[in-house]
Design a protein around this motif. Structure first.
Motif, PDB file in Angstrom:
ATOM      1  N   LEU A  67       0.800  -1.214   0.000  1.00 40.78           N
ATOM      2  CA  LEU A  67       0.000   0.000   0.000  1.00 40.78           C
ATOM      3  C   LEU A  67       0.836   1.269   0.000  1.00 40.78           C
ATOM      4  O   LEU A  67       0.300   2.374  -0.135  1.00 40.78           O
ATOM      5  N   VAL A  70      -8.323  -4.600   6.469  1.00 35.76           N
ATOM      6  CA  VAL A  70      -9.111  -4.636   5.240  1.00 35.76           C
ATOM      7  C   VAL A  70     -10.513  -5.119   5.574  1.00 35.76           C
ATOM      8  O   VAL A  70     -10.703  -6.006   6.404  1.00 35.76           O
ATOM      9  N   VAL A 104      -8.344  -0.386   4.219  1.00 36.25           N
ATOM     10  CA  VAL A 104      -8.752  -0.659   2.846  1.00 36.25           C
ATOM     11  C   VAL A 104     -10.182  -1.191   2.919  1.00 36.25           C
ATOM     12  O   VAL A 104     -10.467  -2.129   3.665  1.00 36.25           O
ATOM     13  N   TYR A 132      -8.733   3.164  -0.858  1.00 34.23           N
ATOM     14  CA  TYR A 132      -7.356   2.742  -0.614  1.00 34.23           C
ATOM     15  C   TYR A 132      -6.475   3.990  -0.541  1.00 34.23           C
ATOM     16  O   TYR A 132      -6.910   5.099  -0.906  1.00 34.23           O
ATOM     17  N   ALA A 187      -0.257   1.941  -3.876  1.00 37.01           N
ATOM     18  CA  ALA A 187      -1.558   1.387  -3.519  1.00 37.01           C
ATOM     19  C   ALA A 187      -2.492   1.343  -4.720  1.00 37.01           C
ATOM     20  O   ALA A 187      -3.267   0.397  -4.893  1.00 37.01           O
ATOM     21  N   MET A 192      -4.294  -1.994  -5.972  1.00 35.98           N
ATOM     22  CA  MET A 192      -5.741  -2.146  -5.992  1.00 35.98           C
ATOM     23  C   MET A 192      -6.253  -2.474  -7.384  1.00 35.98           C
ATOM     24  O   MET A 192      -7.178  -3.287  -7.539  1.00 35.98           O
TER      25      MET A 192
END
Length: 448
Positions: free
Chosen positions: A219, A355, A392, A409, A415, A419
């Protein structure tokens, strides 16, 4: 506004959801950061809006739900609730802002007062030559995603009924969000570290190094908090989503189990993970009256299971069993777990980071197929404002358009690349699961 200022202090504490939200907002404020806190619901209507009728139904909505009757203040680090004694004191008044550009409208919505203000909600319309757009901007303090159902029924349908000269809609008596808060705190006071649900929560955190689960890909930020950006993708069209759900049913699972399985397959493909771990939110409404109550009634279910070389049907069934067996853990707020676990070496002090994967089918309770049709016909949309986030977040929505994915995100190139890889792989896993049954759907279509 004057009645709200005079509202007395109530002994009813905020819900854990509200308390966490208010503390998070204050922390953002002290760091001069914006917070992603607004649920902005919009839909389109034909013709010219009747401001008197719209004002009437918006006022009725605010009087009907007691979550709107509270406001909060901070006293020595403690959150104190004030409650308006008489809901009839709430009377909305229309204000014409004149011609506006898109940027003006966005600024107006984003200027919805902060959650420590009583009026942390805004309602309005944008009139055009061929129709108007209704919008509601409500701080998360007073609403979760189910607010769509309440707004569609209590404002859209009620507005049409007023215009058509019909009697008041028979909506059924709503529950009380104040009762929800009181009951939640009462249960929390009786909960101990030895309770089975708390033990299972702590075991879950222990398996994740004392924290919430981590996202599988880089990330680019070491901190828990970051400015978020968003991506929205249509994953499966309606017919393919039907096939996906049939594949889930064939495996003995529902859609949530299949989607968790696809997420597990995605992490195995991209990161080589042999165990999948995530939290998924679910409503904590448990009665018919509760399902007629707007407010923030959401807990999270901790999910983790081995992936290894298992196939989609195997993983879908495992994920579904995992979800069903742990559903009761959503009634135990994670903030309460951390309070009870304070001092344990295996559990971290905060629940930030990690997450979350959320799934919502607008065709089933707390929404309905009827509301889903209305929502689709009115081109309904939900937005959230940009700001600092602490995890996230992946939201999956099943509508009459099919399955869509929205993800939040960190706003950086690392990141963003991660993603986009994740979303592409996840969509591929969903399509692969659906493909096994697509020929059957094609045959049925030809027979018809």
């Amino acid at each position: 506004m004057e009645s709200a200022k005079r509202a007395p202090v109530s002994p009813t504490l905020p819900s854990y959801e509200q308390e966490q939200h208010l503390h998070a907002f204050r922390a953002c404020e002290q760091r001069h950061e914006a917070m992603a806190r607004l649920l902005v619901v919009v839909w389109e209507e034909p013709g010219r809006c009747d401001p008197r009728a719209m004002t009437h139904v918006v006022t009725a909505h605010l009087r009907r739900h007691d979550t709107y009757h509270s406001w909060f203040e901070e006293r020595d680090g403690t959150i104190v609730r004030h409650i308006l004694a008489d809901p009839a004191a709430i009377q909305m008044e229309p204000m014409a802002l004149g011609e506006v550009r898109a940027e003006d409208w966005q600024k107006h919505v984003m200027a919805t007062p902060a959650p420590f203000a009583w009026d942390c909600f805004r309602f309005g319309i944008l009139q055009r030559a061929n129709g108007f757009t209704f919008f509601a901007s409500i701080d998360h303090l007073h609403a979760d995603a189910t607010v769509i159902a309440f707004l569609m029924t209590e404002i859209r349908s009620a507005y049409r009924a007023v215009l058509d000269g019909e009697g008041p809609l028979q909506l059924g008596q709503p529950g009380s969000y104040l009762d929800y808060c009181g009951n939640q705190r009462q249960r929390a006071a009786a909960t101990t570290l030895a309770d089975p649900e708390v033990t299972r929560w702590i075991a879950f955190l222990h398996r994740n190094s004392g924290r919430m689960p981590a996202f599988a890909l880089p990330l680019g930020v070491p901190e828990d908090r970051y400015h978020a950006e968003y991506v929205h993708v249509d994953i499966l069209e309606d017919a393919v989503m039907d096939a996906f759900e049939s594949a889930c049913h064939a495996a003995g699972a529902r859609a949530i189990g299949g989607l968790l399985a696809c997420a597990a397959l995605t992490e195995r493909e991209l990161a080589g993970r042999s165990r999948y771990s995530v939290v998924t939110p679910t409503t904590t409404r448990r009665s018919p009256q509760a399902f007629r109550t707007t407010g923030w009634c959401v807990g999270v279910v901790p999910i983790d299971f081995d992936v290894q070389q298992r196939t989609f049907p195997e993983l879908a069934l495992t994920a579904q069993d995992n979800f069903d067996e742990r559903l009761s853990l959503a009634d135990i707020p994670i903030e309460l777990v951390l309070e009870l676990a304070a001092g344990l070496p295996t559990v971290g002090p905060v629940a930030t980071g990690g997450v979350m994967l959320s799934y919502m089918d607008v065709n089933v309770a707390p929404l309905s197929a009827h509301i889903a049709r209305e929502w689709h016909q009115a081109n309904g949309r939900v937005y959230i404002n940009q700001g600092i986030a602490a995890q996230v977040a992946i939201w999956l929505f099943r509508t009459q358009r099919g399955l869509s994915l929205t993800a939040a995100y960190p706003a950086n190139s690392t990141a963003r690349a991660s993603m986009h890889r994740y979303v592409a792989a996840f969509a591929g896993a969903c399509r692969m699961a659906a493909d096994a049954l697509m020929p059957t759907y094609s045959d049925v279509g030809r027979e018809r």
